[in-house]
Design a protein around this motif. Structure first.
Motif, short mmCIF file in Angstrom:
data_model
loop_
_atom_site.label_atom_id
_atom_site.label_comp_id
_atom_site.label_asym_id
_atom_site.label_seq_id
_atom_site.Cartn_x
_atom_site.Cartn_y
_atom_site.Cartn_z
N THR A 164 0.81 -1.22 0.00
CA THR A 164 0.00 0.00 0.00
C THR A 164 0.84 1.26 0.00
N ALA A 165 2.14 1.14 -0.25
CA ALA A 165 3.01 2.32 -0.28
C ALA A 165 2.51 3.32 -1.33
N PRO A 166 2.68 4.62 -1.07
CA PRO A 166 2.15 5.64 -2.00
C PRO A 166 2.92 5.73 -3.32
N VAL A 167 4.08 5.11 -3.40
CA VAL A 167 4.85 5.08 -4.65
C VAL A 167 5.18 3.62 -4.95
N PRO A 168 5.52 3.31 -6.20
CA PRO A 168 5.87 1.93 -6.53
C PRO A 168 7.08 1.43 -5.74
N VAL A 169 7.00 0.19 -5.29
CA VAL A 169 8.11 -0.46 -4.58
C VAL A 169 8.54 -1.66 -5.44
N ILE A 170 9.81 -1.68 -5.83
CA ILE A 170 10.34 -2.74 -6.69
C ILE A 170 11.39 -3.52 -5.90
N ALA A 171 11.28 -4.83 -5.92
CA ALA A 171 12.26 -5.69 -5.24
C ALA A 171 13.37 -6.04 -6.21
N ALA A 172 14.61 -5.72 -5.83
CA ALA A 172 15.79 -6.06 -6.64
C ALA A 172 16.41 -7.30 -6.02
N LEU A 173 16.28 -8.44 -6.67
CA LEU A 173 16.59 -9.74 -6.07
C LEU A 173 17.92 -10.28 -6.57
N GLN A 174 18.67 -10.86 -5.66
CA GLN A 174 19.87 -11.59 -6.04
C GLN A 174 20.13 -12.68 -5.01
N GLY A 175 20.87 -13.71 -5.43
CA GLY A 175 21.20 -14.79 -4.51
C GLY A 175 19.96 -15.53 -4.05
N LEU A 176 19.94 -15.89 -2.77
CA LEU A 176 18.81 -16.62 -2.19
C LEU A 176 17.71 -15.66 -1.76
N VAL A 177 16.49 -15.98 -2.14
CA VAL A 177 15.31 -15.22 -1.73
C VAL A 177 14.36 -16.26 -1.15
N MET A 178 14.35 -16.39 0.17
CA MET A 178 13.65 -17.52 0.79
C MET A 178 12.76 -17.07 1.93
N GLY A 179 11.66 -17.79 2.14
CA GLY A 179 10.83 -17.58 3.30
C GLY A 179 10.31 -16.15 3.38
N PRO A 180 10.52 -15.47 4.51
CA PRO A 180 10.06 -14.09 4.65
C PRO A 180 10.58 -13.18 3.55
N HIS A 236 5.57 -4.22 -5.88
CA HIS A 236 4.79 -3.98 -7.09
C HIS A 236 5.44 -4.56 -8.33
N ALA A 237 6.74 -4.88 -8.24
CA ALA A 237 7.45 -5.54 -9.34
C ALA A 237 8.72 -6.15 -8.78
N ARG A 238 9.30 -7.09 -9.55
CA ARG A 238 10.51 -7.79 -9.11
C ARG A 238 11.49 -7.88 -10.28
N GLY A 284 6.00 -15.71 -14.29
CA GLY A 284 5.46 -14.42 -13.91
C GLY A 284 5.79 -13.97 -12.51
N LEU A 285 6.59 -14.74 -11.82
CA LEU A 285 6.99 -14.36 -10.46
C LEU A 285 8.01 -13.23 -10.49
N VAL A 286 8.82 -13.17 -11.54
CA VAL A 286 9.81 -12.11 -11.74
C VAL A 286 9.45 -11.38 -13.03
N ASP A 287 9.56 -10.04 -13.00
CA ASP A 287 9.19 -9.25 -14.18
C ASP A 287 10.31 -9.18 -15.21
N SER A 288 11.56 -9.11 -14.75
CA SER A 288 12.67 -9.04 -15.70
C SER A 288 13.95 -9.50 -15.04
N LEU A 289 14.94 -9.84 -15.85
CA LEU A 289 16.26 -10.25 -15.38
C LEU A 289 17.26 -9.15 -15.72
#
Length: 578
Positions: free
Chosen positions: A82-98, A107-109, A164-169
């Motif tokens: 619900t953040a007022p601006v887009p929040v994008i997750a920048a993922l690397q390595g292990l992304v597990m659990g929480p 809003h995007a990954r 569709g879990l990740v938007d781009s690499l």
């Protein structure tokens, strides 16, 4: 923004705010980190937010204990969504659990090529807690979401993008996240599609674990309930599971695996490195299994046979194993040929390999070797690095004497680990699994002789998740009814009792080693924790009472002296784990 002490750092890049998780190698999302992120998201003065990890991973820590601190993970994920601006997750390595749940709330990954994403809570007997059972089905569909949540399997970045879990690499996910387009908010999927997927998941589910049913129920509820009601539903499901015997058992199994992975201090200080080659001496079924695992891990294998007949038998066993892998699609013919090219025969090459594995007594009969090699002996005698493979071929026993010869022990453990074998260190000889299983079989055989039918025994163990491991003798008494719980308790008590005897003798180093060996190596149901965990759950006083009662029928139930000493000293079984 001075948030480093809370495990979060902030950096402005123009109109982009980069929030980095910075709480160690796994970037744990503890209550302090959650609060810092929520605070940052509530006071924004930017066009978008990028959530990133520091170091080699995004976030991979999973707490083994219930986390009731506030703000909760669900609070954080709601703040991101619900953040007022887009929040994008920048993922690397292990992304597990929480960490994976936080990513799904964004809003995007954007993911780096080596990223691996997993929701492994089911392996701990848990369901998600951050609203993922609602968001993930909306993102990738209910069937794909249930597959990830029920299996706990990790998916790589490319597979995540395909579903569709990740938007781009991107090689630099932070930079890419600062510019990535934001897709429109996804509407809820059709309820009928979700309900159909949940019904199919229930039909196909082979596990009796409560967590799997709760996960399906949470995904189902997401299609039927308003978001706030679903959040409460998921929260109750999580709390119920955290208190369940199944979750306590699975938590115990994970802790046992972690203890087994810890090397003795004198060995760990050397930071052992695995060998690139092993030598096999002799002919034994276990050697073919070791050769197969070593070749599959990219190692060279030198095999010295005592005779041509032994050579033919060994190679036939190896051929059979490789052919099965090819038929199953786990090995291509080309890969098989490449692996076979690393197999040589004869004694000259074998003498140079860092790790030597003997089907019979080694020369010299000692842990130490003047050449710096590690000599492992199947079975082994006292004073040797004795080796025994468990039937699963996923773990093994390695007999050592305290911390004598740490270099050789470290070399052996690291090499076996490279071959995909976790090593459970034992004292004297590697007889732990053999003796534990024999005690359980003796108890079942005695029950059969007392008139308990094979059908009752099989049903009782089957409901527990185990099976009768051998042919049972004929009854020499009238047929006798026995409650399933008593059958299971008698079987478990015999195994745990033998575990106490082997602990007293120094064969087993810790009670949790007993559990780890049986779970990983002998098909003991993981969601039951292990016989020592089960004994801990029942309590030593209850265990001793039962053993004394049943010992009148067979000495396999005669209480081990260590049980009395623990009770006298006011200790629990887990106190011996250190």
């Amino acid at each position: 923004m001075p948030m480093g002490a809370a495990g979060v750092t902030a950096e402005r890049q123009g109109q982009v705010l980069v929030l980095r998780l910075a709480s160690g190698p796994s970037n744990e999302l503890d209550a302090e980190v959650r609060a810092a992120l929520i605070n940052a998201l509530s006071t924004l003065d930017c066009d978008r937010v990028v959530l990133a990890g520091s170091g080699a991973t995004f976030s991979s820590a999973i707490s083994l204990e219930p986390d009731r601190a506030v703000p909760s993970l669900a609070d954080l994920c709601a703040a991101v969504e619900t953040a007022p601006v887009p929040v994008i997750a920048a993922l690397q390595g292990l992304v597990m659990g929480p960490g994976a749940e936080l990513a799904v709330a964004a809003h995007a990954r954007v993911a780096a090529p080596g990223t691996r994403i997993a929701f492994p809570e089911v392996a701990l007997g848990l369901c998600p807690e951050g609203g993922t059972s609602l968001r993930l089905p909306r993102l990738i569909g209910a069937s794909a979401a249930l597959d990830l949540l029920l299996s706990g399997r990790a998916v790589n970045a490319m597979a995540a993008q395909d579903m569709g879990l990740v938007d781009s690499l991107a090689a630099d996910p932070v930079a890419a996240a600062a510019m990535t387009p934001i897709r429109p908010v996804l509407p809820p999927r059709a309820a009928g599609e979700t309900l159909t997927a949940c019904a199919e998941a229930r039909r196909l589910r082979s596990s009796a674990q409560a967590a799997a049913e709760r996960i399906i129920a949470c995904v189902e509820a997401a299609a039927l309930l308003p978001p706030e009601a679903h959040r409460a539903f998921e929260e109750v499901a999580r709390e119920d599971l955290e208190l369940s015997p199944e979750t306590r058992a699975l938590r115990s199994a994970v802790l046992a695996e972690r203890r087994v992975a810890r090397l003795p201090p004198a060995v760990a200080r050397l930071r052992p490195v695995a060998a690139d080659a092993i030598a096999l001496h002799g002919s034994a079924p276990m050697l073919a299994g070791l050769a197969r695992r070593a070749l599959a891990s990219g190692m060279a294998v030198h095999w010295h046979h005592p005779s041509d007949a032994a050579r033919q038998a060994s190679l036939a066993a190896l051929d059979h194993a490789e052919a099965a892998e090819v038929r199953a699609g786990r090995l291509t013919p080309g890969d098989r040929d490449a692996q076979r090219a690393r197999l040589t025969e004869g004694s000259a090459e074998a003498s140079a390999a860092p790790v030597q594995i003997h089907a019979g007594p080694s020369t010299p009969r000692s842990l130490r070797s003047d050449t710096g090699q590690a000599h492992l002996v199947l079975g082994g005698a006292e004073g040797e690095l004795g080796l025994a493979l468990a039937p699963s071929l996923r773990t093994c026993e390695l007999a050592v004497l305290a911390e004598e010869a740490p270099r050789e022990i470290g070399l052996a453990v690291a090499t076996l680990r490279r071959m995909g074998l976790s090593s459970i260190l034992v004292g004297q000889r590697p007889i732990l699994g053999q003796r534990l299983m024999a005690a359980g079989e003796t108890a079942l055989a005695q029950l059969a002789r007392l008139g308990v039918s094979q059908r009752l025994l099989a049903e009782a163990l089957g409901d527990f998740g185990a099976r009768v491991p051998m042919e049972l003798p004929e009854a020499n008494a009238p047929m006798r009814a026995m409650p399933p719980r008593e059958i299971v308790n008698r079987w478990l008590a015999a195994i745990a009792n033998e575990g106490f005897r082997l602990l007293d003798r120094g064969v087993a180093r810790r009670p949790s080693d007993v559990d780890c060996l049986l779970v990983a190596g002998y098909s003991f149901p993981r969601w039951q924790g292990g016989p020592m965990h089960q004994a801990e759950e029942r309590g030593l006083m209850v265990l001793r009472h039962d053993l004394r009662l049943w010992s009148q029928e067979h000495p396999v139930w005669a209480p081990a002296p260590l049980i009395d000493r623990l009770i006298q000293d006011g200790l629990r079984i887990s106190d011996l784990d250190g």
